[in-house]
Each structure stands twice: as structure tokens, then as C-alpha cells.
Design an enzyme around this catalytic site. Structure first.
Site, PDB file in Angstrom:
ATOM      1  N   SER A 127       0.836  -1.199   0.000  1.00  0.00           N
ATOM      2  CA  SER A 127       0.000   0.000   0.000  1.00  0.00           C
ATOM      3  C   SER A 127       0.867   1.243   0.000  1.00  0.00           C
ATOM      4  CB  SER A 127      -0.860  -0.022   1.263  1.00  0.00           C
ATOM      5  OG  SER A 127      -1.429   1.241   1.491  1.00  0.00           O
ATOM      6  N   TYR A 152      -1.982  -1.361  11.052  1.00  0.00           N
ATOM      7  CA  TYR A 152      -2.253  -1.865   9.707  1.00  0.00           C
ATOM      8  C   TYR A 152      -1.119  -1.472   8.753  1.00  0.00           C
ATOM      9  CZ  TYR A 152      -3.710  -1.568   4.901  1.00  0.00           C
ATOM     10  OH  TYR A 152      -3.707  -1.654   3.532  1.00  0.00           O
ATOM     11  N   LYS A 156       2.074  -3.725   6.589  1.00  0.00           N
ATOM     12  CA  LYS A 156       2.478  -3.686   5.173  1.00  0.00           C
ATOM     13  C   LYS A 156       3.993  -3.462   5.060  1.00  0.00           C
ATOM     14  CE  LYS A 156      -1.512  -4.550   3.458  1.00  0.00           C
ATOM     15  NZ  LYS A 156      -1.753  -5.888   2.905  1.00  0.00           N
TER      16      LYS A 156
END
Ligand code: UDP
Length: 341
Positions: A127, A152, A156
Site C-alpha cells: 500500500s 495496519y 504492510k
């Protein structure tokens, strides 16, 4: 003989669109999904679009035994596309251990099974969140990553680092991380699309639900950013365009066209759009009423980001093709379909 691709999270939003594009390109697909945030009926919808039913396994890949069982069962897998992950930023702040456990262990289990079964190709969902608020825009792949704003986002960054280190130690294995900007829209058939559980966090599902009368009004988070109209800027990419980037990445790996055995690419349109511009475009192309109000900024949001896609365009031979207008119309068509409007 067609090549078999394992798609984890294949009944999810981006996963399901990618399964369709893979099948259209002649790949055979095995979906593995624990259905924690998607529905098994998506498999039927995929079949309705392509005429081909993907194989489906309900599996939780963060659990080693389940990952082992999956890889022991399917012996023809040539490549893995790993989407399966938790993705709600706010929830990750509340439940960091669940996020680290799920997102990191599933990658570790898959990579270890790939090594064991001599599967050498992997495409991973990363992302643009790894860039944080960049100092210079647009962001290229050389733009430094910044410390993550949420658990979160951190998963990544950690997963990218795990793949980099794993590829260094296992030179026969090739991984591509695709850094997604903001995926929006639905398949043109309106048979698959985004299915948020509860109140949507993301802008476009909130817009379409408001237009459908499910939400009273859209809250626009902040109009005092340092941008031309004061609202935040993102790079919104059509989900089918994004899905095609996975197919070309798989092709690159299978044909050994990669330059390094760990690579990463920006997958966006290259155009920044403000929240207000997006809202106005939605109203213009759909002709529906969309009540909205300006509220405070949302905590953790960055001001602006958009991609420099030239490296992905050149190396992958891929570019975004769909306009924002048609993409927003596809999102609206999907919302109307699922609400029977
Ligand atoms: N946004 C908004 N209202 C909403 C949801 C989102 O104004 O109900 C804004 C948000 O502040 C950001 C942009 O829309 O500037 C995109 O948000 P989204 O959550 O879709 O993606 P993000 O870029 O935050 O991952």
C-alpha cells in the site's frame, strides 16, 4: 496446460476482480479465503462473469496447519497472489495483536510453504501507506518509506521487509510488492464489487451508500488542508485496472522478466484528486443528490499523495486506462444492484 495461481483473499474486493482478470488471461485459479470479510457467493459471481468456476478453499493461512494442508493439496501452483489480510486502519489501532498475528503470520506461512514446495513466484498487496506523508510529490518507488501511522500500515511495511530479506536468502524465489493507491469502483458487470461490513470507512462506499439513502449524509473530513480546495488529495485507481497490474506482474515473474528477485511498484493513476472534486464528479455523472457536510479532519489522515507511475508503466507495460467518471459510475451501478434500486 494452463498455469495454476493461488489467490489468497480471492473472494475479497481486489482479490475477486483479480481472479476474473486472471481467468480472462487463461490462468487457472485456486482461491483460499477464510471468509472473515467476504462471502462464498462471490465464487458464483466470478463464474457468472467468466464462465469458469475457480476452485475454492475456506482456509485461514495465518494458521500453519491450514496453510500446510492447502499447499499439500494443490500440487500445480506456479505462483501466489497474496491479498488475504485485515485492512481497517481504525480497527488496527484498537486490535494491534490481531492485525500483526493475521497479516504477518499468513505471509510467513505462505513463504515457508512456497520454499518447501518449490513455488517461486509471489505477488503481494502492499500500500502507498508505506510512504506516510511524503516530503515530495508525486511519490516514486525511490521515495523513502516513513514510519507507519497505524498497526495496519506497519504490517504492510513489515511484510515488505520480510519479502526483501526472504528473497535475499532464497535467490530462486521472486516477489513483487504492488503498492496500491486508492482502489475504487466495481466490475463493469456489477456482479462483483466492494462489500463493506457495517459503516464504510472508505470514501467511495460511503458516497454510494449515502446516494442510496442508507447514510444520511457524507462527512468530508477537513477542508483546511494545504490543497487548492482545502480537502485532502488521493490517487483513486479503478479496481479492474489495479487487478490487471497483478496479472502483468505474474506474467513478468513466470517469464523471468524481473530485474531483481524482490521488486516493488506504485500502482496508481498518477493523478491526484481532492475529496471535493471526487464528490462533485460523482454528483455530475450520476445525477443523484448527495448530501454532505464538512467536519473536522480525521485523525491519522495524510494531506495529499499521488503516484508517479512511470516506473510501473515502463517496467510492467501497464497503465491505468479507466476514467474517474466511468469508475464512479461502476461503483454506483454496483451499489444500486446490491440494494435492488
Ligand atoms: N473521507 C471523507 N469522508 C469519509 C471517508 C473518507 O472525507 O466518509 C476522506 C478521507 O479523509 C481521505 C479520503 O476521503 O482524505 C480517502 O479516504 P479513504 O478512507 O477512502 O482512504 P485512505 O486514503 O484514507 O486510505
Amino acid at each position: 496446460m494452463s498455469k495454476q495461481i493461488l489467490v489468497t483473499g480471492g473472494t475479497g474486493y481486489i482479490g475477486s476482480h483479480t481472479v476474473v482478470e486472471l481467468q480472462k488471461s487463461g490462468f487457472e485459479v485456486v482461491i483460499a479465503d477464510n471468509l472473515s470479510n467476504s462471502k462464498a457467493e462471490v465464487v458464483d459471481s466470478i463464474k457468472e462473469i467468466t464462465g469458469i468456476e475457480p476452485q475454492f478453499e475456506k482456509t485461514d493461512l495465518s494458521i500453519k496447519d491450514q496453510s500446510d494442508a492447502l499447499f499439500n493439496k494443490y500440487k500445480k501452483i506456479e505462483a501466489v497472489i497474496h491479498f488475504a489480510a485485515y485492512k481497517a486502519v481504525g480497527e488496527s489501532v484498537e486490535r494491534p495483536l490481531e492485525y500483526y498475528n493475521n497479516n504477518i503470520n499468513s505471509l510467513i506461512n505462505i513463504l515457508s510453504n512456497m520454499r518447501e514446495h518449490n513455488i517461486t513466484n509471489m505477488v503481494f498487496s502492499s500500500s502507498c501507506t508505506v510512504y506516510g506523508q511524503p516530503d515530495k510529490l508525486p511519490v516514486t518507488e525511490k521515495t523513502p518509506r516513513k514510519e507507519a501511522e497505524s498497526p495496519y500500515g506497519n504490517t504492510k511495511a513489515i511484510c515488505e521487509d520480510i519479502m526483501r530479506d526472504f528473497c535475499k536468502a532464497n535467490t530462486n524465489i521472486k516477489c513483487i510488492a504492488l503498492r496500491y493507491f486508492n482502489p475504487i469502483g466495481a466490475h463493469e458487470s456489477a456482479l462483483i464489487g466492494e462489500l463493506p461490513v457495517g459503516v464504510p470507512n472508505n470514501l467511495v462506499p460511503f458516497i454510494t451508500q449515502t446516494a442510496a439513502g442508507i447514510r444520511k449524509e457524507l462527512s468530508i473530513f477537513g477542508d483546511d488542508y494545504n490543497t487548492p480546495d482545502g480537502t485532502a488529495i488521493r490517487d483513486y485507481i479503478n479496481v479492474t485496472d489495479l487487478s490487471r497490474a497483478h496479472v502483468v506482474s505474474i506474467d513478468r515473474l513466470i517469464k523471468n522478466r524481473n530485474k531483481n528477485n524482490y521488486e516493488y511498484f506504485n500502482v496508481g493513476t498518477g493523478n491526484g484528486l481532492s475529496v471535493m472534486e471526487l464528490v462533485k464528479t460523482f454528483i455530475k455523472v450520476t445525477g443523484v443528490k448527495l448530501p454532505y457536510k464538512i467536519v473536522e479532519r480525521r485523525e491519522g489522515d495524510i494531506e495529499k499523495i499521488w503516484a508517479d507511475t512511470s516506473y510501473a508503466n515502463k517496467e510492467l507495460g501497464w497503465e491505468a486506462t479507466k476514467t474517474t467518471e466511468e469508475t464512479l459510475l461502476s461503483a454506483w451501478k454496483w451499489e444500486k444492484k446490491i440494494r435492488s434500486l
